[in-house]
Write an enzyme that holds these catalytic residues in place. Structure first.
Site, PDB file in Angstrom:
ATOM      1  N   LYS A  23       3.178 -15.445   2.066  1.00 14.18           N
ATOM      2  CA  LYS A  23       2.882 -16.292   0.924  1.00 14.18           C
ATOM      3  C   LYS A  23       4.366 -16.620   0.662  1.00 14.18           C
ATOM      4  O   LYS A  23       4.768 -16.021  -0.501  1.00 14.18           O
ATOM      5  CB  LYS A  23       2.281 -15.034  -0.024  1.00 14.18           C
ATOM      6  CG  LYS A  23       1.853 -15.845  -1.372  1.00 14.18           C
ATOM      7  CD  LYS A  23       0.917 -16.841  -1.193  1.00 14.18           C
ATOM      8  CE  LYS A  23       0.433 -17.545  -2.612  1.00 14.18           C
ATOM      9  NZ  LYS A  23      -0.131 -18.721  -2.354  1.00 14.18           N
ATOM     10  N   TYR A  27       0.782  -1.304  -0.074  1.00 11.93           N
ATOM     11  CA  TYR A  27       0.043  -0.002   0.143  1.00 11.93           C
ATOM     12  C   TYR A  27       0.878   1.230   0.106  1.00 11.93           C
ATOM     13  O   TYR A  27       0.539   2.581  -0.500  1.00 11.93           O
ATOM     14  CB  TYR A  27      -0.888   0.038   1.098  1.00 11.93           C
ATOM     15  CG  TYR A  27      -2.093  -0.954   1.145  1.00 11.93           C
ATOM     16  CD1 TYR A  27      -2.264  -1.803   0.173  1.00 11.93           C
ATOM     17  CD2 TYR A  27      -3.112  -1.138   2.142  1.00 11.93           C
ATOM     18  CE1 TYR A  27      -3.089  -2.705   0.221  1.00 11.93           C
ATOM     19  CE2 TYR A  27      -4.020  -1.884   2.078  1.00 11.93           C
ATOM     20  CZ  TYR A  27      -4.236  -2.844   1.026  1.00 11.93           C
ATOM     21  OH  TYR A  27      -5.311  -3.743   1.083  1.00 11.93           O
ATOM     22  N   ASP A  43      -5.859  -6.889   5.624  1.00 10.00           N
ATOM     23  CA  ASP A  43      -6.819  -5.723   5.104  1.00 10.00           C
ATOM     24  C   ASP A  43      -7.865  -6.870   4.855  1.00 10.00           C
ATOM     25  O   ASP A  43      -9.207  -6.950   5.164  1.00 10.00           O
ATOM     26  CB  ASP A  43      -6.155  -5.073   4.130  1.00 10.00           C
ATOM     27  CG  ASP A  43      -7.456  -3.844   3.615  1.00 10.00           C
ATOM     28  OD1 ASP A  43      -8.645  -3.833   4.288  1.00 10.00           O
ATOM     29  OD2 ASP A  43      -7.295  -3.192   2.688  1.00 10.00           O
ATOM     30  N   ASP A  52     -11.825  -8.796   6.853  1.00  5.31           N
ATOM     31  CA  ASP A  52     -13.260  -8.436   6.415  1.00  5.31           C
ATOM     32  C   ASP A  52     -13.793  -9.924   6.518  1.00  5.31           C
ATOM     33  O   ASP A  52     -14.991  -9.999   6.602  1.00  5.31           O
ATOM     34  CB  ASP A  52     -13.341  -7.941   4.974  1.00  5.31           C
ATOM     35  CG  ASP A  52     -13.301  -6.380   5.121  1.00  5.31           C
ATOM     36  OD1 ASP A  52     -12.765  -5.796   5.798  1.00  5.31           O
ATOM     37  OD2 ASP A  52     -14.112  -5.966   3.975  1.00  5.31           O
TER      38      ASP A  52
END
Ligand code: NAD
Length: 372
Positions: free
Chosen positions: A191, A141, A247, A251
């Site tokens: 990852k 980001y 992020d 959710d």
């Protein structure tokens, strides 16, 4: 105690849920005898409309002066095609960076009263109690180079995922410290089968874990974690991960809690001379343009963020517990918004805020009675 708080309602339902959070904060002040100094400033779409800048200089200064900042949400559909520096979300990234709040804590827990609000089976959800520790000021980001260039079939977009050892170390330490106060288990999510960035992440977490022999650690690939969060969510205690993975995964956590409107968050930065954390507090959800202005947004995430602020920025654990107890009390009474009550009469955003304020009253008597 004097609580010097900056409010940034932002856009859409951010304004509505922040109004309720403010009511609850003021009620805490009355019930527990604290003086409040509350200021408000612009951030996001409203700030672009009024000043041309999603993160105006005035807001930056007020946030630097405040003991803690409580944010609603930013984002307005009319900016969906605006250039990156004229988008509301740039304000959000800007304030996180300006305050240096690298550590985003997102507790996800199930409430008995809301078990049927989750689309998952009750037995999967009942007893879920985890905290997602998301790195907040690094990763893709923020990394450079970034941007879109060229034209036609050669038009190209670049983002850069970057972390230093130092950035990973400090967030990992936060996760292990938290785990020590909980069930003593950290799951680090990466990852590393594909990304060098994640390979460094995993090596650093392994190194930090050596300082915490009393805390168990395991490592999980992010795709598997997305699956385990709904298959076996009770296996998680502290989930440690980088910015974008956190992020997305948090959710998913909303499905466990019953609604995204339930989730609070605390973003913590360097400790201040007083020993308190620099803190930015906000619900996890966005500005929800589809329900904005209708007095139907769930304010519990914003109210839970007030509880987190009382605890982390002011060290007021008793007050934080009283807010959380009031939330639980209102949930048990069934006074909840439409996202938690698809059938039957739902409460409005402001009715839920009022109910939490009312429920806060007896907390003092109980506390007083326990003391005497
Ligand atoms: P969103 O979280 O705003 O909404 C997703 C869905 O959840 C919508 O159906 C919405 O109605 C529902 N919802 C969200 N919060 C709710 C609440 N408190 N009560 C009841 N229902 C609720 O996500 P989105 O639709 O992807 O994004 C909308 C805008 O918000 C975009 O501009 C996005 O960039 C922005 N956004 C901001 C933040 C932030 O400010 N921290 C976070 C996420 C998204």
């Amino acid at each position: 105690m004097q609580l010097n708080v900056l409010l940034l309602p932002g856009d859409g339902i951010g304004v509505e849920v922040t109004r309720e959070a403010r009511k609850v904060l003021e009620q805490v002040g009355r019930v527990f005898g604290h003086t409040l100094k509350i200021s408000e400033a612009l951030l996001g779409g409203i700030a672009i409309h009024k000043t041309g800048d999603p993160f105006p200089e005035d807001t930056r200064e007020l946030a630097a002066e405040a003991d803690a900042t409580l944010m609603g949400a930013v984002g307005l559909p009319e900016f969906d095609n605006a250039p990156p520096d004229k988008r509301p979300e740039r304000g959000l990234l800007g304030i996180r960076k300006a305050l240096g709040v690298y550590s985003n804590l997102r507790p996800v827990r199930s409430y008995k009263a809301l078990l049927d609000s989750s689309p998952l089976k009750n037995e999967l959800v009942d007893g879920v109690d985890m905290i997602i520790v998301r790195e907040l000021t690094g990763g893709v980001y923020y990394g450079t180079p970034r941007g879109i260039s060229g034209a036609g079939l050669e038009e190209r977009a670049v983002n850069t995922m970057t972390y230093t050892r130092g950035e990973i170390e400090r967030i990992a330490q936060m996760a292990f410290e938290l785990a020590r106060k909980r069930r003593k288990k950290v799951t680090s999510v990466d990852k590393s089968n594909v990304l060098e960035n994640s390979q460094l992440w995993r090596r650093v977490v392994v190194d930090v874990a050596k300082q915490y022999p009393d805390v168990a650690v395991d490592h999980m690939l992010v795709d598997n974690c997305a699956m385990q969060l709904v298959l076996n969510p009770k296996r998680f205690d502290v989930v440690l991960t980088e910015n974008m993975f956190g992020d997305i995964l948090s959710d998913e956590g909303a499905v466990l809690a019953g609604s995204i409107g339930m989730l609070p968050s605390a973003s913590l930065g360097p400790k201040r001379p007083s020993g308190a954390w620099t803190g930015l507090y906000e619900p996890v959800h966005g500005s929800a343009p589809d329900i904005a202005g209708q007095n139907k947004a769930n304010p519990f995430g914003a109210i839970g963020s007030v509880a987190a602020m009382l605890e982390y920025s002011f060290g007021l654990t008793r007050e934080a517990q009283a807010v959380n107890a009031a939330v639980e009390n209102v949930l048990n009474s069934g006074r909840v918004t439409a996202d938690l009550k698809p059938a039957g009469k739902a409460a409005t955003t402001s009715e839920v805020g009022d109910a939490v304020c009312e429920a806060l009253q007896p907390a003092r008597k109980e506390v007083g009675a326990a003391k005497s």
